[in-house]
Write a protein that holds these residues in place. Structure first.
Motif, PDB file in Angstrom:
ATOM      1  N   CYS A  17       0.876  -1.187  -0.175  1.00 28.18           N
ATOM      2  CA  CYS A  17       0.084   0.007   0.068  1.00 28.18           C
ATOM      3  C   CYS A  17       0.974   1.281   0.028  1.00 28.18           C
ATOM      4  CB  CYS A  17      -1.002   0.016   1.270  1.00 28.18           C
ATOM      5  SG  CYS A  17      -0.114  -0.017   2.545  1.00 28.18           S
ATOM      6  N   GLN A  18       0.173   2.524  -0.327  1.00 26.49           N
ATOM      7  CA  GLN A  18       0.942   3.811  -0.111  1.00 26.49           C
ATOM      8  C   GLN A  18       0.334   4.367   0.534  1.00 26.49           C
ATOM      9  OE1 GLN A  18       2.114   5.403  -4.200  1.00 26.49           O
ATOM     10  NE2 GLN A  18       2.246   3.171  -5.092  1.00 26.49           N
ATOM     11  N   ARG A  19       1.266   5.331   1.239  1.00 24.57           N
ATOM     12  CA  ARG A  19       0.595   6.362   2.204  1.00 24.57           C
ATOM     13  C   ARG A  19       1.512   7.615   1.641  1.00 24.57           C
ATOM     14  NH1 ARG A  19      -2.624   2.952   3.690  1.00 24.57           N
ATOM     15  NH2 ARG A  19      -2.734   1.837   5.274  1.00 24.57           N
ATOM     16  N   SER A  20       0.428   8.887   1.953  1.00 27.25           N
ATOM     17  CA  SER A  20       1.266  10.042   1.607  1.00 27.25           C
ATOM     18  C   SER A  20       0.871  10.883   2.771  1.00 27.25           C
ATOM     19  CB  SER A  20       0.766  10.554   0.188  1.00 27.25           C
ATOM     20  OG  SER A  20       1.224   9.653  -0.846  1.00 27.25           O
ATOM     21  N   PHE A  21       2.016  11.957   2.755  1.00 20.42           N
ATOM     22  CA  PHE A  21       1.462  13.058   3.621  1.00 20.42           C
ATOM     23  C   PHE A  21       2.657  14.425   3.492  1.00 20.42           C
ATOM     24  CE2 PHE A  21       4.223  10.054   5.759  1.00 20.42           C
ATOM     25  CZ  PHE A  21       5.140  10.812   6.403  1.00 20.42           C
ATOM     26  N   GLU A  22       1.839  15.400   3.901  1.00 18.78           N
ATOM     27  CA  GLU A  22       2.596  16.529   3.619  1.00 18.78           C
ATOM     28  C   GLU A  22       3.276  17.146   4.879  1.00 18.78           C
ATOM     29  OE1 GLU A  22       0.072  19.382   2.017  1.00 18.78           O
ATOM     30  OE2 GLU A  22       0.005  18.345  -0.009  1.00 18.78           O
ATOM     31  N   MET A  23       4.339  17.829   4.820  1.00 19.07           N
ATOM     32  CA  MET A  23       5.011  18.397   6.025  1.00 19.07           C
ATOM     33  C   MET A  23       5.593  19.809   5.561  1.00 19.07           C
ATOM     34  SD  MET A  23       7.307  15.453   7.656  1.00 19.07           S
ATOM     35  CE  MET A  23       7.941  14.481   6.175  1.00 19.07           C
ATOM     36  N   THR A  24       5.481  20.790   6.592  1.00 21.19           N
ATOM     37  CA  THR A  24       6.141  21.955   6.341  1.00 21.19           C
ATOM     38  C   THR A  24       7.787  21.763   6.460  1.00 21.19           C
ATOM     39  OG1 THR A  24       6.244  22.466   8.822  1.00 21.19           O
ATOM     40  CG2 THR A  24       4.193  23.228   7.516  1.00 21.19           C
ATOM     41  N   ILE A  25       8.473  22.694   5.984  1.00 21.88           N
ATOM     42  CA  ILE A  25       9.869  22.405   5.814  1.00 21.88           C
ATOM     43  C   ILE A  25      10.402  22.333   7.544  1.00 21.88           C
ATOM     44  CG2 ILE A  25      12.303  23.399   5.627  1.00 21.88           C
ATOM     45  CD1 ILE A  25      10.451  22.578   2.993  1.00 21.88           C
ATOM     46  N   PRO A  26      10.140  22.923   8.375  1.00 23.91           N
ATOM     47  CA  PRO A  26      10.557  22.626   9.809  1.00 23.91           C
ATOM     48  C   PRO A  26      10.430  21.061  10.176  1.00 23.91           C
ATOM     49  CG  PRO A  26       9.466  25.049   9.906  1.00 23.91           C
ATOM     50  CD  PRO A  26       9.383  24.104   8.335  1.00 23.91           C
ATOM     51  N   GLN A  27       9.138  20.807   9.890  1.00 22.55           N
ATOM     52  CA  GLN A  27       8.542  19.227  10.138  1.00 22.55           C
ATOM     53  C   GLN A  27       9.527  18.459   9.496  1.00 22.55           C
ATOM     54  OE1 GLN A  27       4.445  19.690   9.011  1.00 22.55           O
ATOM     55  NE2 GLN A  27       3.708  19.758  11.239  1.00 22.55           N
ATOM     56  N   PHE A  28       9.791  18.597   8.323  1.00 21.42           N
ATOM     57  CA  PHE A  28      10.405  17.733   7.415  1.00 21.42           C
ATOM     58  C   PHE A  28      12.026  17.763   7.903  1.00 21.42           C
ATOM     59  CE2 PHE A  28      13.486  16.780   3.628  1.00 21.42           C
ATOM     60  CZ  PHE A  28      12.968  15.360   3.490  1.00 21.42           C
ATOM     61  N   GLN A  29      12.416  18.780   8.413  1.00 19.28           N
ATOM     62  CA  GLN A  29      13.873  18.840   9.182  1.00 19.28           C
ATOM     63  C   GLN A  29      14.091  18.004  10.200  1.00 19.28           C
ATOM     64  OE1 GLN A  29      14.256  23.312   9.125  1.00 19.28           O
ATOM     65  NE2 GLN A  29      15.589  23.534   7.185  1.00 19.28           N
ATOM     66  N   ASN A  30      13.005  18.183  10.942  1.00 19.53           N
ATOM     67  CA  ASN A  30      12.617  17.365  12.286  1.00 19.53           C
ATOM     68  C   ASN A  30      12.947  15.780  11.964  1.00 19.53           C
ATOM     69  OD1 ASN A  30      12.700  17.151  15.234  1.00 19.53           O
ATOM     70  ND2 ASN A  30      10.459  16.908  14.804  1.00 19.53           N
ATOM     71  N   PHE A  31      12.017  15.441  11.105  1.00 15.63           N
ATOM     72  CA  PHE A  31      12.012  14.233  10.581  1.00 15.63           C
ATOM     73  C   PHE A  31      13.389  13.517  10.115  1.00 15.63           C
ATOM     74  CE2 PHE A  31      10.977  11.346   6.980  1.00 15.63           C
ATOM     75  CZ  PHE A  31       9.962  10.380   7.651  1.00 15.63           C
ATOM     76  N   HIS A  32      13.727  14.445   9.184  1.00 12.65           N
ATOM     77  CA  HIS A  32      15.370  13.913   8.753  1.00 12.65           C
ATOM     78  C   HIS A  32      16.258  13.953  10.018  1.00 12.65           C
ATOM     79  CE1 HIS A  32      19.416  15.157   7.260  1.00 12.65           C
ATOM     80  NE2 HIS A  32      18.959  14.140   6.469  1.00 12.65           N
ATOM     81  N   LYS A  33      16.080  14.670  11.088  1.00 19.52           N
ATOM     82  CA  LYS A  33      16.980  14.596  12.076  1.00 19.52           C
ATOM     83  C   LYS A  33      17.037  13.413  12.796  1.00 19.52           C
ATOM     84  CE  LYS A  33      18.011  17.097  16.733  1.00 19.52           C
ATOM     85  NZ  LYS A  33      17.213  17.449  17.434  1.00 19.52           N
ATOM     86  N   GLN A  34      15.438  12.967  12.996  1.00 23.83           N
ATOM     87  CA  GLN A  34      14.898  11.596  13.751  1.00 23.83           C
ATOM     88  C   GLN A  34      15.571  10.459  13.164  1.00 23.83           C
ATOM     89  OE1 GLN A  34      10.969  12.267  14.374  1.00 23.83           O
ATOM     90  NE2 GLN A  34      11.027  13.466  16.308  1.00 23.83           N
ATOM     91  N   PHE A  35      15.312  10.475  11.600  1.00 19.04           N
ATOM     92  CA  PHE A  35      15.976   9.443  10.806  1.00 19.04           C
ATOM     93  C   PHE A  35      17.346   9.182  10.958  1.00 19.04           C
ATOM     94  CE2 PHE A  35      13.830   6.843   7.682  1.00 19.04           C
ATOM     95  CZ  PHE A  35      12.379   6.928   7.918  1.00 19.04           C
ATOM     96  N   LYS A  36      17.974  10.214  11.277  1.00 23.57           N
ATOM     97  CA  LYS A  36      19.635  10.170  11.348  1.00 23.57           C
ATOM     98  C   LYS A  36      19.686   9.544  12.668  1.00 23.57           C
ATOM     99  CE  LYS A  36      22.327  13.610  10.062  1.00 23.57           C
ATOM    100  NZ  LYS A  36      22.985  14.839   9.852  1.00 23.57           N
ATOM    101  N   GLU A  37      19.195   9.977  13.706  1.00 27.69           N
ATOM    102  CA  GLU A  37      19.631   9.428  15.113  1.00 27.69           C
ATOM    103  C   GLU A  37      19.000   7.958  14.924  1.00 27.69           C
ATOM    104  OE1 GLU A  37      16.936  11.930  17.693  1.00 27.69           O
ATOM    105  OE2 GLU A  37      18.203  13.877  17.379  1.00 27.69           O
ATOM    106  N   ILE A  38      18.074   7.389  14.193  1.00 25.53           N
ATOM    107  CA  ILE A  38      17.493   6.272  14.542  1.00 25.53           C
ATOM    108  C   ILE A  38      18.921   5.385  13.589  1.00 25.53           C
ATOM    109  CG2 ILE A  38      16.005   4.499  13.470  1.00 25.53           C
ATOM    110  CD1 ILE A  38      13.772   6.444  13.404  1.00 25.53           C
ATOM    111  N   ALA A  39      19.172   5.907  12.462  1.00 24.56           N
ATOM    112  CA  ALA A  39      20.309   5.002  11.716  1.00 24.56           C
ATOM    113  C   ALA A  39      21.545   5.178  12.495  1.00 24.56           C
ATOM    114  CB  ALA A  39      20.819   6.109  10.532  1.00 24.56           C
ATOM    115  N   ALA A  40      21.984   5.950  13.289  1.00 24.22           N
ATOM    116  CA  ALA A  40      23.091   6.022  14.226  1.00 24.22           C
ATOM    117  C   ALA A  40      22.999   5.046  15.244  1.00 24.22           C
ATOM    118  CB  ALA A  40      23.214   7.337  14.995  1.00 24.22           C
ATOM    119  N   VAL A  41      21.688   4.779  15.736  1.00 22.74           N
ATOM    120  CA  VAL A  41      21.264   3.931  16.911  1.00 22.74           C
ATOM    121  C   VAL A  41      21.510   2.471  16.463  1.00 22.74           C
ATOM    122  CG1 VAL A  41      19.794   2.871  18.604  1.00 22.74           C
ATOM    123  CG2 VAL A  41      20.287   5.303  18.338  1.00 22.74           C
ATOM    124  N   MET A  42      20.897   2.394  14.948  1.00 27.34           N
ATOM    125  CA  MET A  42      20.811   1.098  14.456  1.00 27.34           C
ATOM    126  C   MET A  42      22.233   0.404  14.015  1.00 27.34           C
ATOM    127  SD  MET A  42      17.287   1.168  12.283  1.00 27.34           S
ATOM    128  CE  MET A  42      17.518  -0.568  11.665  1.00 27.34           C
TER     129      MET A  42
END
Length: 199
Positions: free
Chosen positions: A171-196
């Protein structure tokens, strides 16, 4: 329940199960039920094979693997269907006429003791099953109208995720984020990758 598409194959497995002494059948079933209740990480076929050999049971390794696979599928599907011990025995008898009374008594007794716990574990497993992310796309755009952007002509990011659900359906899921939300999302992904990476 395992399909009786090939009765000869099922009958051979049932013959092998019924050839086990009741105490060893019970012990093997206990290991499988412990696994299905989430108490152990798996069923050690080699250990079970050694135990059967020491008890004088002449059964090859492949036949034991078929027995364990059959019992695992039987118990798992019975747990999902929330079958009673009587219903389990009835289904087994419908699948093969080769069952011995002693073997069915062992399975009836053990399922009566553990069936509800296996069902609860199957329910919990189904609730905790999550999809697997297989693809992610993003694009930058300018908003014309949006609930989350205060002013028009604000930049936003659209994310489209492609997920394989536990059922196997994509299935596909789509959603929109403001630029600050996307930057926070990107930061969290980097933290998850570092932990993994530390795992």
């Amino acid at each position: 329940m395992p399909a009786a598409g090939e009765p000869h194959g099922i009958n051979t497995i049932v013959d092998n199960i019924c050839g086990l002494p009741p105490d060893l059948l019970a012990e093997t079933c206990q290991h499988i039920l412990s696994y299905l209740q989430g108490q152990t990480s798996g069923v050690d076929t080699d250990e079970t094979f050694q135990r059967l050999q020491r008890a004088g049971v002449r059964l090859d390794h492949a036949a034991l693997e078929e027995i364990i696979r059959f019992l695992m599928v039987t118990f798992r599907s019975s747990g999902k269907s929330n079958l009673s011990a009587d219903d389990l025995v009835k289904k087994l008898e419908e699948g093969s006429a080769k069952w011995s009374k002693a073997s069915l008594e062992v399975l009836h007794k053990l399922w009566g003791e553990h069936g509800t716990l296996v069902h609860a574990q199957q329910e919990a497993h189904a609730m905790l099953s999550i999809g697997q992310l297989v693809d992610m796309e993003w694009k930058l755009g300018m908003s014309v109208s949006s609930d989350s952007c205060r002013s028009l002509n604000s930049p936003y990011v659209t994310l489209r995720l492609k997920i394989v659900e536990p059922s196997g359906q994509i299935c596909q899921r789509s959603f929109e984020m403001t630029i600050p939300q996307f930057q926070n999302f990107h930061k969290q992904f980097k933290e998850i990758a570092a932990v993994m990476e530390t795992l």
